[in-house]
Write a protein that holds these residues in place. Structure first.
Motif, short mmCIF file in Angstrom:
data_model
loop_
_atom_site.label_atom_id
_atom_site.label_comp_id
_atom_site.label_asym_id
_atom_site.label_seq_id
_atom_site.Cartn_x
_atom_site.Cartn_y
_atom_site.Cartn_z
N ASN A 17 0.80 -1.23 0.00
CA ASN A 17 0.00 0.00 0.00
C ASN A 17 0.83 1.27 0.00
O ASN A 17 0.34 2.34 0.39
CB ASN A 17 -0.93 0.01 1.22
CG ASN A 17 -1.95 -1.08 1.14
OD1 ASN A 17 -2.54 -1.30 0.09
ND2 ASN A 17 -2.15 -1.80 2.23
N GLY A 18 2.07 1.19 -0.42
CA GLY A 18 2.91 2.37 -0.44
C GLY A 18 4.35 1.97 -0.69
O GLY A 18 4.63 0.86 -1.14
N PHE A 19 5.25 2.87 -0.40
CA PHE A 19 6.67 2.59 -0.57
C PHE A 19 7.47 3.35 0.47
O PHE A 19 7.01 4.35 1.02
CB PHE A 19 7.15 2.91 -1.99
CG PHE A 19 6.86 4.31 -2.44
CD1 PHE A 19 7.69 5.36 -2.11
CD2 PHE A 19 5.74 4.57 -3.22
CE1 PHE A 19 7.43 6.65 -2.54
CE2 PHE A 19 5.47 5.86 -3.66
CZ PHE A 19 6.32 6.89 -3.32
N ARG A 20 8.66 2.85 0.72
CA ARG A 20 9.57 3.49 1.67
C ARG A 20 10.81 3.94 0.89
O ARG A 20 11.36 3.17 0.10
CB ARG A 20 9.94 2.51 2.76
CG ARG A 20 10.74 3.15 3.89
CD ARG A 20 11.02 2.17 5.01
NE ARG A 20 11.93 1.14 4.49
CZ ARG A 20 11.86 -0.14 4.82
NH1 ARG A 20 10.95 -0.57 5.64
NH2 ARG A 20 12.74 -0.99 4.33
N TYR A 44 1.84 3.25 -9.76
CA TYR A 44 1.81 1.83 -10.08
C TYR A 44 3.16 1.18 -9.77
O TYR A 44 4.19 1.69 -10.18
CB TYR A 44 1.51 1.62 -11.57
CG TYR A 44 0.23 2.28 -12.02
CD1 TYR A 44 -0.99 1.64 -11.85
CD2 TYR A 44 0.24 3.54 -12.61
CE1 TYR A 44 -2.17 2.25 -12.26
CE2 TYR A 44 -0.93 4.14 -13.03
CZ TYR A 44 -2.14 3.49 -12.85
OH TYR A 44 -3.30 4.09 -13.27
N TRP A 45 3.11 0.06 -9.03
CA TRP A 45 4.31 -0.70 -8.73
C TRP A 45 3.93 -2.11 -8.32
O TRP A 45 2.78 -2.41 -8.08
CB TRP A 45 5.14 -0.03 -7.64
CG TRP A 45 4.42 0.09 -6.33
CD1 TRP A 45 4.30 -0.87 -5.36
CD2 TRP A 45 3.73 1.23 -5.85
NE1 TRP A 45 3.57 -0.39 -4.31
CE2 TRP A 45 3.20 0.90 -4.59
CE3 TRP A 45 3.49 2.50 -6.35
CZ2 TRP A 45 2.46 1.80 -3.82
CZ3 TRP A 45 2.76 3.39 -5.60
CH2 TRP A 45 2.26 3.03 -4.36
N TYR A 53 6.09 1.14 -12.35
CA TYR A 53 5.54 1.16 -13.70
C TYR A 53 5.01 2.56 -14.01
O TYR A 53 4.41 3.20 -13.15
CB TYR A 53 4.43 0.12 -13.85
CG TYR A 53 4.89 -1.26 -13.45
CD1 TYR A 53 5.91 -1.89 -14.16
CD2 TYR A 53 4.37 -1.90 -12.35
CE1 TYR A 53 6.38 -3.14 -13.78
CE2 TYR A 53 4.83 -3.14 -11.95
CZ TYR A 53 5.83 -3.77 -12.68
OH TYR A 53 6.30 -5.00 -12.29
N ALA A 54 5.22 2.99 -15.24
CA ALA A 54 4.86 4.35 -15.65
C ALA A 54 3.35 4.58 -15.69
O ALA A 54 2.88 5.67 -15.42
CB ALA A 54 5.46 4.67 -17.01
#
Length: 66
Positions: A17-20, A44-45, A53-54
């Motif tokens: 649900n996110g990124f660090r 998007y990932w 992803y773009a």
């Protein structure tokens, strides 16, 4: 001396649900197209593949329809 994050790729750890942010930067690179994605535009990932992803089309090329 303060270093700028402009024009430097960030290193991220992608979560469900996110990124660090592991290393600061202003963009990441799409795992399909190679396009630069500004962090503020990243939507998007894949946490499983640990890549960004773009757009939805690039995501579908890797992950397939869901």
């Amino acid at each position: 001396m303060l270093m700028s994050n402009t024009d430097r790729p960030a290193r991220l750890h992608y979560l469900a649900n996110g990124f660090r942010v592991l290393s600061p930067g202003d963009h990441v690179v799409c795992g399909v197209t190679g396009r630069r994605i500004a962090l503020e535009d990243l939507k998007y990932w894949s946490a499983e593949r640990q890549e960004a992803y773009a757009d939805a089309h690039a995501t579908a090329q890797v992950l397939g329809p869901r």
